[in-house]
Scaffold this motif. Structure first.
Motif, PDB file in Angstrom:
ATOM      1  N   ILE A 309       0.833  -1.201   0.000  1.00  0.00           N
ATOM      2  CA  ILE A 309       0.000   0.000   0.000  1.00  0.00           C
ATOM      3  C   ILE A 309       0.868   1.251   0.000  1.00  0.00           C
ATOM      4  O   ILE A 309       0.624   2.206  -0.759  1.00  0.00           O
ATOM      5  CB  ILE A 309      -0.943  -0.001   1.221  1.00  0.00           C
ATOM      6  N   TRP A 310       1.915   1.252   0.813  1.00  0.00           N
ATOM      7  CA  TRP A 310       2.735   2.441   0.958  1.00  0.00           C
ATOM      8  C   TRP A 310       3.551   2.744  -0.291  1.00  0.00           C
ATOM      9  O   TRP A 310       3.717   3.913  -0.670  1.00  0.00           O
ATOM     10  CB  TRP A 310       3.653   2.280   2.167  1.00  0.00           C
ATOM     11  N   VAL A 311       4.094   1.713  -0.937  1.00  0.00           N
ATOM     12  CA  VAL A 311       4.864   1.944  -2.168  1.00  0.00           C
ATOM     13  C   VAL A 311       3.961   2.510  -3.255  1.00  0.00           C
ATOM     14  O   VAL A 311       4.393   3.318  -4.088  1.00  0.00           O
ATOM     15  CB  VAL A 311       5.548   0.638  -2.633  1.00  0.00           C
ATOM     16  N   THR A 312       2.696   2.091  -3.272  1.00  0.00           N
ATOM     17  CA  THR A 312       1.754   2.666  -4.219  1.00  0.00           C
ATOM     18  C   THR A 312       1.647   4.174  -4.026  1.00  0.00           C
ATOM     19  O   THR A 312       1.657   4.956  -4.991  1.00  0.00           O
ATOM     20  CB  THR A 312       0.369   2.016  -4.044  1.00  0.00           C
ATOM     21  N   ILE A 313       1.590   4.610  -2.771  1.00  0.00           N
ATOM     22  CA  ILE A 313       1.512   6.046  -2.478  1.00  0.00           C
ATOM     23  C   ILE A 313       2.836   6.740  -2.817  1.00  0.00           C
ATOM     24  O   ILE A 313       2.870   7.802  -3.452  1.00  0.00           O
ATOM     25  CB  ILE A 313       1.142   6.265  -1.003  1.00  0.00           C
ATOM     26  N   LEU A 314       3.945   6.135  -2.400  1.00  0.00           N
ATOM     27  CA  LEU A 314       5.256   6.720  -2.671  1.00  0.00           C
ATOM     28  C   LEU A 314       5.512   6.884  -4.171  1.00  0.00           C
ATOM     29  O   LEU A 314       5.937   7.942  -4.641  1.00  0.00           O
ATOM     30  CB  LEU A 314       6.351   5.837  -2.076  1.00  0.00           C
ATOM     31  N   SER A 315       5.255   5.819  -4.913  1.00  0.00           N
ATOM     32  CA  SER A 315       5.512   5.854  -6.353  1.00  0.00           C
ATOM     33  C   SER A 315       4.617   6.867  -7.048  1.00  0.00           C
ATOM     34  O   SER A 315       5.048   7.565  -7.970  1.00  0.00           O
ATOM     35  CB  SER A 315       5.297   4.456  -6.945  1.00  0.00           C
ATOM     36  N   THR A 316       3.366   6.955  -6.613  1.00  0.00           N
ATOM     37  CA  THR A 316       2.452   7.916  -7.220  1.00  0.00           C
ATOM     38  C   THR A 316       2.928   9.340  -6.985  1.00  0.00           C
ATOM     39  O   THR A 316       2.956  10.166  -7.909  1.00  0.00           O
ATOM     40  CB  THR A 316       1.038   7.733  -6.655  1.00  0.00           C
ATOM     41  N   TYR A 317       3.341   9.643  -5.754  1.00  0.00           N
ATOM     42  CA  TYR A 317       3.840  10.982  -5.437  1.00  0.00           C
ATOM     43  C   TYR A 317       5.087  11.310  -6.254  1.00  0.00           C
ATOM     44  O   TYR A 317       5.200  12.380  -6.851  1.00  0.00           O
ATOM     45  CB  TYR A 317       4.161  11.083  -3.947  1.00  0.00           C
ATOM     46  N   SER A 318       6.031  10.386  -6.280  1.00  0.00           N
ATOM     47  CA  SER A 318       7.308  10.654  -6.939  1.00  0.00           C
ATOM     48  C   SER A 318       7.135  10.871  -8.432  1.00  0.00           C
ATOM     49  O   SER A 318       7.610  11.864  -8.997  1.00  0.00           O
ATOM     50  CB  SER A 318       8.268   9.492  -6.685  1.00  0.00           C
ATOM     51  N   ASN A 319       6.446   9.957  -9.104  1.00  0.00           N
ATOM     52  CA  ASN A 319       6.308  10.054 -10.553  1.00  0.00           C
ATOM     53  C   ASN A 319       5.336  11.148 -10.969  1.00  0.00           C
ATOM     54  O   ASN A 319       5.473  11.700 -12.057  1.00  0.00           O
ATOM     55  CB  ASN A 319       5.861   8.701 -11.112  1.00  0.00           C
ATOM     56  N   GLU A 320       4.381  11.466 -10.107  1.00  0.00           N
ATOM     57  CA  GLU A 320       3.460  12.560 -10.423  1.00  0.00           C
ATOM     58  C   GLU A 320       4.215  13.880 -10.477  1.00  0.00           C
ATOM     59  O   GLU A 320       4.038  14.684 -11.394  1.00  0.00           O
ATOM     60  CB  GLU A 320       2.353  12.619  -9.374  1.00  0.00           C
ATOM     61  N   LYS A 321       5.083  14.129  -9.498  1.00  0.00           N
ATOM     62  CA  LYS A 321       5.872  15.353  -9.507  1.00  0.00           C
ATOM     63  C   LYS A 321       6.806  15.402 -10.711  1.00  0.00           C
ATOM     64  O   LYS A 321       6.984  16.442 -11.344  1.00  0.00           O
ATOM     65  CB  LYS A 321       6.685  15.455  -8.215  1.00  0.00           C
ATOM     66  N   SER A 322       7.404  14.262 -11.046  1.00  0.00           N
ATOM     67  CA  SER A 322       8.321  14.238 -12.183  1.00  0.00           C
ATOM     68  C   SER A 322       7.589  14.492 -13.488  1.00  0.00           C
ATOM     69  O   SER A 322       8.055  15.240 -14.348  1.00  0.00           O
ATOM     70  CB  SER A 322       9.034  12.876 -12.235  1.00  0.00           C
ATOM     71  N   GLU A 323       6.407  13.888 -13.661  1.00  0.00           N
ATOM     72  CA  GLU A 323       5.645  14.089 -14.892  1.00  0.00           C
ATOM     73  C   GLU A 323       5.153  15.527 -15.016  1.00  0.00           C
ATOM     74  O   GLU A 323       5.139  16.099 -16.104  1.00  0.00           O
ATOM     75  CB  GLU A 323       4.474  13.112 -14.940  1.00  0.00           C
ATOM     76  N   VAL A 324       4.736  16.126 -13.902  1.00  0.00           N
ATOM     77  CA  VAL A 324       4.312  17.526 -13.934  1.00  0.00           C
ATOM     78  C   VAL A 324       5.477  18.423 -14.331  1.00  0.00           C
ATOM     79  O   VAL A 324       5.330  19.348 -15.140  1.00  0.00           O
ATOM     80  CB  VAL A 324       3.736  17.941 -12.561  1.00  0.00           C
ATOM     81  N   ARG A 325       6.652  18.150 -13.776  1.00  0.00           N
ATOM     82  CA  ARG A 325       7.825  18.957 -14.117  1.00  0.00           C
ATOM     83  C   ARG A 325       8.184  18.805 -15.585  1.00  0.00           C
ATOM     84  O   ARG A 325       8.501  19.787 -16.272  1.00  0.00           O
ATOM     85  CB  ARG A 325       9.014  18.553 -13.247  1.00  0.00           C
ATOM     86  N   ILE A 326       8.123  17.577 -16.115  1.00  0.00           N
ATOM     87  CA  ILE A 326       8.451  17.352 -17.524  1.00  0.00           C
ATOM     88  C   ILE A 326       7.456  18.062 -18.432  1.00  0.00           C
ATOM     89  O   ILE A 326       7.821  18.668 -19.443  1.00  0.00           O
ATOM     90  CB  ILE A 326       8.486  15.836 -17.825  1.00  0.00           C
ATOM     91  N   SER A 327       6.160  18.004 -18.095  1.00  0.00           N
ATOM     92  CA  SER A 327       5.151  18.678 -18.901  1.00  0.00           C
ATOM     93  C   SER A 327       5.326  20.192 -18.862  1.00  0.00           C
ATOM     94  O   SER A 327       5.199  20.880 -19.883  1.00  0.00           O
ATOM     95  CB  SER A 327       3.751  18.306 -18.419  1.00  0.00           C
ATOM     96  N   GLU A 328       5.661  20.748 -17.691  1.00  0.00           N
ATOM     97  CA  GLU A 328       5.895  22.186 -17.598  1.00  0.00           C
ATOM     98  C   GLU A 328       7.118  22.592 -18.400  1.00  0.00           C
ATOM     99  O   GLU A 328       7.135  23.642 -19.046  1.00  0.00           O
ATOM    100  CB  GLU A 328       6.064  22.590 -16.136  1.00  0.00           C
ATOM    101  N   THR A 329       8.156  21.760 -18.378  1.00  0.00           N
ATOM    102  CA  THR A 329       9.359  22.064 -19.149  1.00  0.00           C
ATOM    103  C   THR A 329       9.080  22.050 -20.642  1.00  0.00           C
ATOM    104  O   THR A 329       9.515  22.931 -21.389  1.00  0.00           O
ATOM    105  CB  THR A 329      10.472  21.048 -18.816  1.00  0.00           C
TER     106      THR A 329
END
Length: 344
Positions: A309-329
């Motif tokens: 359960i926790w890795v699901t939350i961790l992975s979602t947070y980490s990759n969500e921030k990275s994808e948002v940054r890539i889209s903004e770039t």
């Protein structure tokens, strides 16, 4: 008659009096007098006709000369446009076909990976007694398989505890990232293999080994079995250890994505406190069992079960921030002045 013929140009001819008069000024222009069919034309009129020579305006020939190439250029331009359109259509069709083939091959490869891993795990679990199950019924195989698998796990903990815990954490972190991708909306067999591999690498290389030594350190730090010691261990876990491990997870994932240290640090600052407070909604209740019931050597297995359960939350947070940054770039690059066409 003779005088009139001498007066007119050699190309001018008069018809006979009993017929309509036809005056030819040039091979391309003819005049016929239908109003006075039996009379000659007035000499004044003939003089005016001869003076004008019945030549069309010079600009008519110029326009003809100019229009013909223009029409040809327009036709050629339209043909080029049609050829370009047909070529672009064919190119788009080829690209779409290649995309479809790549998409189908990726989906088939993902399905093959999942089915192979699942089949291997089930086979290993069910064939734990294959050396001496001759004559066993299916009921006996299913009955003794869980017990004997647990015995094999305990034996592995005695012989090589760190490697056994690393393997468990690697599997759990891979499954957790796969679950996170499914929760994000991706179909079952369309997951990102690279992303899942990164998460599995972090779990295998770091979480299993560091957790092994952390639980031993925590037990040596507070060896008492009193109830307040359990609460102290939970508080220490969710303040010091949670902060350390969350930071390690984000930093290592960023390095595996080949991100710059500045971007990794910015993402860590943005997600540190939300992730820490999110963990307080799950782990204090789970760690009451971890530190109050489970023996030291078995704690990581229990924690890894909750980690799904926790890795699901961790992975979602980490990759969500990275994808948002890539889209903004990408958006900033597309809106940059260098990408805009120059106006002439």
């Amino acid at each position: 008659m003779t005088t009139l013929n001498n007066f007119l140009s050699p190309a001018t001819q008069l018809t006979r009096p009993n017929k309509p008069l036809s005056l030819s000024i040039s091979p391309s222009y003819h005049l016929t007098s239908s109003k006075y069919p039996n009379q000659f034309l007035n000499p004044n009129i003939i003089s005016k006709i001869r003076t004008s020579s019945f030549r069309p305006p010079s600009n008519a020939f110029t326009e003809d000369r100019e229009l013909a190439p223009t029409d040809r250029i327009g036709d050629e331009y339209e043909e080029d446009e049609e050829e370009n359109d047909s070529f672009s259509t064919k190119t788009e069709g080829i690209n779409f076909s290649l995309f479809s083939i790549t998409y189908s091959s990726d989906k088939l490869l993902n399905a093959a990976i999942v089915l192979a891993a699942g089949s291997l795990a089930i086979t290993k679990l069910l064939t734990i007694d294959h050396d001496y199950w001759q004559g066993w019924t299916l009921y006996e195989v299913l009955r003794y398989a869980p017990e004997h698998n647990w015995n094999a796990y305990e034996e592995a903990l005695k012989t090589n505890p760190v490697l056994a815990k690393m393997a468990i954490s690697g599997i759990v972190y891979s499954l957790g990232d796969w679950i996170a991708q499914c929760v994000e909306g991706k179909p079952l067999f369309e997951f990102d293999r690279t992303r899942m591999f990164r998460s599995g690498v972090v779990g295998f290389t770091l979480h299993g080994s560091l957790s092994h030594y952390y639980y031993q350190f925590c037990e040596a730090l507070l060896p008492s079995k009193d109830w307040w010691v359990v609460l102290a261990k939970v508080a220490f876990d969710q303040s010091v250890w949670a902060a350390i491990w969350n930071s390690i997870y984000f930093v290592v994932l960023g390095l595996l994505r080949f991100e710059s240290p500045v971007k990794i640090f910015d993402e860590l600052k943005a997600t540190f406190l939300p992730m820490l407070t999110a963990g307080w909604k799950l782990w204090p209740f789970a760690h009451l069992i971890t530190y109050g019931v489970i023996p030291v050597e078995q704690r990581l297995l229990w924690v890894d079960c909750v980690e799904l359960i926790w890795v699901t939350i961790l992975s979602t947070y980490s990759n969500e921030k990275s994808e948002v940054r890539i889209s903004e770039t990408s958006e900033s690059q597309s809106n940059s002045p260098l990408d805009k066409p120059h106006k002439e």
